[in-house]
Design a protein around this motif. Structure first.
Motif, PDB file in Angstrom:
ATOM      1  N   PRO A   1      92.807   8.535 125.620  1.00 44.59           N
ATOM      2  CA  PRO A   1      92.877   7.720 124.400  1.00 44.59           C
ATOM      3  C   PRO A   1      92.167   6.384 124.535  1.00 44.59           C
ATOM      4  O   PRO A   1      91.495   5.937 123.603  1.00 44.59           O
ATOM      5  N   GLN A   2      92.321   5.739 125.689  1.00 48.27           N
ATOM      6  CA  GLN A   2      91.636   4.456 125.887  1.00 48.27           C
ATOM      7  C   GLN A   2      90.129   4.634 125.934  1.00 48.27           C
ATOM      8  O   GLN A   2      89.370   3.764 125.492  1.00 48.27           O
TER       9      GLN A   2
ATOM     10  N   GLY B   1      91.086   6.940 116.640  1.00 43.99           N
ATOM     11  CA  GLY B   1      90.306   5.824 117.163  1.00 43.99           C
ATOM     12  C   GLY B   1      89.683   4.999 116.053  1.00 43.99           C
ATOM     13  O   GLY B   1      89.707   3.750 116.086  1.00 43.99           O
ATOM     14  N   ILE B   2      89.105   5.650 115.040  1.00 42.40           N
ATOM     15  CA  ILE B   2      88.510   4.930 113.913  1.00 42.40           C
ATOM     16  C   ILE B   2      89.588   4.168 113.143  1.00 42.40           C
ATOM     17  O   ILE B   2      89.406   2.998 112.768  1.00 42.40           O
ATOM     18  N   ALA B   3      90.739   4.837 112.918  1.00 43.48           N
ATOM     19  CA  ALA B   3      91.833   4.166 112.202  1.00 43.48           C
ATOM     20  C   ALA B   3      92.312   2.937 112.963  1.00 43.48           C
ATOM     21  O   ALA B   3      92.532   1.867 112.371  1.00 43.48           O
ATOM     22  N   THR B   4      92.468   3.069 114.290  1.00 45.58           N
ATOM     23  CA  THR B   4      92.899   1.934 115.105  1.00 45.58           C
ATOM     24  C   THR B   4      91.876   0.802 115.040  1.00 45.58           C
ATOM     25  O   THR B   4      92.241  -0.381 114.929  1.00 45.58           O
ATOM     26  N   SER B   5      90.582   1.139 115.083  1.00 44.84           N
ATOM     27  CA  SER B   5      89.529   0.122 115.028  1.00 44.84           C
ATOM     28  C   SER B   5      89.571  -0.647 113.716  1.00 44.84           C
ATOM     29  O   SER B   5      89.474  -1.883 113.696  1.00 44.84           O
ATOM     30  N   LEU B   6      89.722   0.064 112.609  1.00 41.07           N
ATOM     31  CA  LEU B   6      89.794  -0.586 111.296  1.00 41.07           C
ATOM     32  C   LEU B   6      91.034  -1.467 111.200  1.00 41.07           C
ATOM     33  O   LEU B   6      90.988  -2.568 110.621  1.00 41.07           O
TER      34      LEU B   6
ATOM     35  N   ALA C   1      87.632   2.726 123.660  1.00 42.30           N
ATOM     36  CA  ALA C   1      86.580   1.913 124.272  1.00 42.30           C
ATOM     37  C   ALA C   1      85.211   2.187 123.656  1.00 42.30           C
ATOM     38  O   ALA C   1      84.312   1.342 123.714  1.00 42.30           O
ATOM     39  N   VAL C   2      85.054   3.360 123.063  1.00 43.24           N
ATOM     40  CA  VAL C   2      83.786   3.697 122.404  1.00 43.24           C
ATOM     41  C   VAL C   2      83.798   3.255 120.945  1.00 43.24           C
ATOM     42  O   VAL C   2      82.838   2.658 120.444  1.00 43.24           O
ATOM     43  N   VAL C   3      84.913   3.500 120.247  1.00 46.43           N
ATOM     44  CA  VAL C   3      84.960   3.289 118.793  1.00 46.43           C
ATOM     45  C   VAL C   3      85.229   1.835 118.430  1.00 46.43           C
ATOM     46  O   VAL C   3      84.556   1.267 117.559  1.00 46.43           O
ATOM     47  N   VAL C   4      86.206   1.179 119.075  1.00 47.90           N
ATOM     48  CA  VAL C   4      86.611  -0.179 118.697  1.00 47.90           C
ATOM     49  C   VAL C   4      85.460  -1.181 118.792  1.00 47.90           C
ATOM     50  O   VAL C   4      85.228  -1.953 117.842  1.00 47.90           O
ATOM     51  N   PRO C   5      84.710  -1.241 119.916  1.00 45.41           N
ATOM     52  CA  PRO C   5      83.600  -2.211 119.969  1.00 45.41           C
ATOM     53  C   PRO C   5      82.579  -2.015 118.848  1.00 45.41           C
ATOM     54  O   PRO C   5      82.046  -2.996 118.308  1.00 45.41           O
ATOM     55  N   ILE C   6      82.289  -0.754 118.510  1.00 49.08           N
ATOM     56  CA  ILE C   6      81.298  -0.503 117.453  1.00 49.08           C
ATOM     57  C   ILE C   6      81.775  -1.077 116.120  1.00 49.08           C
ATOM     58  O   ILE C   6      81.038  -1.779 115.415  1.00 49.08           O
ATOM     59  N   VAL C   7      83.036  -0.809 115.764  1.00 48.25           N
ATOM     60  CA  VAL C   7      83.578  -1.290 114.488  1.00 48.25           C
ATOM     61  C   VAL C   7      83.651  -2.821 114.481  1.00 48.25           C
ATOM     62  O   VAL C   7      83.309  -3.470 113.462  1.00 48.25           O
TER      63      VAL C   7
END
Length: 542
Positions: free
Chosen positions: A121-122, A10-15, A126-132
């Motif tokens: 996964p979503q 999730g963090i990798a996808t967000s970055l 949904a938690v990680v992407v908005p934060i990043v």
């Protein structure tokens, strides 16, 4: 899927989402008329292609690991359900429809794959992407960041409200599907009875009514899903439009660079996307969750057979009597007890016939001795050892059971006979068939013992099925044999032949014979009459 792996992906996808937006902004701004040439932005384009590829790999990793996790969880849940049925409730679940249970355990649990492979996964994204994304946007554009932060909670709020309605509708739809499966299974099993009683058309109408009800429930669920998509898309569109307006004003006033403005504008829909997808995937996973909840309800049913934490060694019926002391038993949901303070004794090597009208608890006594049920009160002892203190599986090693309606599985004739002794060799198998009078049938079959039985294969008559059950008992060679109405559905000739096999099986063994036919009971050493859950008569014939 392990939680740590999901968070890392999730963090990798967000970055990667942020990097993709920033690179796109730089490339578009650089390629704007009067800007850089293609050669000058080619480096960014190659990096952008690598980012897009890495993002696709992360998505693939999410779904693949989710599917692997789903298969593991579904397999474990099915195994737990099977173990619960076989070990703690071997007599079955009273009040539970077979068709409903099969639908939940097979089709329903298969739907859990959508929950693990897509919904979870979503949920992480949904938690990680908005934060990043917000961490990137706020330092570059405070106004756009504020709009995103304020509008983002609107989508989960709508999701919760719609999700509650969707869950209720899905549960109703799944109950209707389970009922449809049960009705159809009943119709298939009883098709001859329905035709003989001219009720086939009524059953067709019943299936049609249930199918129509299922269609209506499905349409309600789909309407809720479509409404959910509309509301979530509308909320995301409004948020993106507000961000676009704020970015445009700052761009015109010169308060924001073109590349940064493009990056912020591209990140706005990316922020809403995983939250919206959670709502969509929730609807796809509700079938699996509903079925799983119903399976958990089955798993939560109390055990009908207790297994001691520190079991005693299993007693040998050849070394001491089997004694029922004050045994009482009542089935779930029934007010009155089927057995009321029963006292019974079976000596080693004795043949005891248990007789009485139907429904008086004779088969229940057999189930209690087999440890398929536990008594509500009283004790069952063998050689002075309480059977509740013994592992039921070890105790059953000393028993052979010939039920009233033997079950034949979809397997070969040899595999069906070897059910109680899988390691038996060919010689022992043939000897058991001969003792049970099954040798003529085996000789008449082109494939002999390798003949497949079951649906679409060779079927056996009632007498032949009883002989298979007797062959199982001969092959098992247990010291205690329980025969529950072994000739109940046979004609006089078949009953006489089965009676001869029973006489051979009873030699040098303890036998509990549950019968209606006087001829079989007369061959026993002692006859006990059971009526209304009580022993009313005992007759010694030795």
């Amino acid at each position: 899927m392990p939680l740590v792996g999901a968070v890392v992906l999730g963090i990798a996808t967000s970055l990667l989402v942020v990097a993709q937006a920033v690179l796109l902004g730089r490339v578009i701004a650089g390629a704007f008329p009067g800007g850089k040439s293609l050669d000058e932005v080619s480096g960014d384009l190659w990096i952008l292609a690598a980012v897009v590829g890495a993002r696709a790999l992360c998505a693939f990793g999410f779904e693949t690991s989710g599917r692997l996790g789903a298969r593991r969880v579904v397999g474990e849940l099915r195994a737990s359900l099977t173990a619960h049925m076989l070990e703690t409730r071997p007599a079955g679940l009273r009040g539970q429809r077979a068709g409903e249970l099969v639908t939940n355990a097979v089709q329903g649990l298969s739907s859990l794959e959508a929950y693990f492979a897509r919904y979870l996964p979503q949920l992480v994204l949904a938690v990680v992407v908005p934060i990043v994304i917000l961490i990137y946007v706020f330092p570059h554009d405070l106004a756009a960041g504020t709009i995103l932060l304020v509008t983002l909670p609107i989508i989960p709020l709508f999701m919760i409200l719609i999700g509650l309605a969707a869950r209720t509708a899905t549960e109703r739809r799944w109950r209707t599907l389970s009922l449809l499966s049960s009705h159809f299974l009943d119709a298939v099993k009883g098709i001859q009875t329905l035709k003989a009683n001219d009720r086939a058309q009524r059953q067709v109408e019943s299936l049609r009514e249930t199918g129509e009800q299922y269609r209506k429930e499905t349409m309600v669920t789909l309407r809720i899903a479509f409404l959910s998509s509309l509301v979530l898309e509308l909320a995301a569109m409004m948020g993106t439009a507000l961000v676009a307006a704020a970015v445009a004003i700052q761009l015109i006033n010169g308060g924001l660079g073109f590349a940064t403005a493009l990056a912020v504008l591209l990140l706005a829909p990316e922020l809403y996307l995983p939250v919206r997808m959670v709502g969509q995937q929730f609807h796809a996973s509700t079938d699996g969750l509903t079925a799983a909840n119903q399976c958990f309800e089955v798993l939560d049913t109390p055990a009908a057979v207790s297994v001691p934490a520190a079991p005693l060694p299993s007693p040998d019926p050849r070394m001491g009597p089997l004694v029922l002391e004050g045994v009482t038993f009542a089935y779930e949901g029934r007010g009155e007890a089927v057995l009321d303070s029963i006292d019974l004794r079976l000596e080693p090597g004795e043949q005891l016939a248990l007789v009485g009208p139907s429904g008086q608890g004779k088969s229940t006594i057999a189930s209690l001795i087999l440890r398929l049920l536990d008594p509500s009160d009283g004790r069952i002892l063998c050689n002075g050892v309480n059977l509740l203190d013994v592992d039921p599986k070890e105790w059953r090693q000393h028993l052979a059971w010939v039920p009233q309606r033997p079950t034949l599985f979809s397997a070969t004739l040899a595999e069906n006979i070897r059910l109680g002794r899988p390691d038996a060799d060919e010689a022992a198998l043939l000897a058991a068939c001969a003792d049970a009078g099954l040798d003529r049938l085996v000789d008449s079959l082109p494939q002999g013992l390798a003949t497949p039985l079951g649906e679409g294969q060779r079927t056996l008559s009632a007498g032949e099925r009883q002989r298979v059950a007797l062959a199982r008992a001969f092959l098992r060679d247990a010291p205690l044999v329980i025969l529950d109405e072994p000739t109940a559905h046979l004609d006089a000739e078949s009953s006489a032949a089965i009676g001869d096999s029973i006489a051979r099986l009873s030699e040098s063994r303890s036998v509990l014979l549950i019968v209606h036919r006087p001829a079989l009971a007369a061959a026993a050493d002692r006859i006990v009459t059971l009526r209304e859950g009580l022993v009313v008569d005992g007759q010694d014939q030795r």
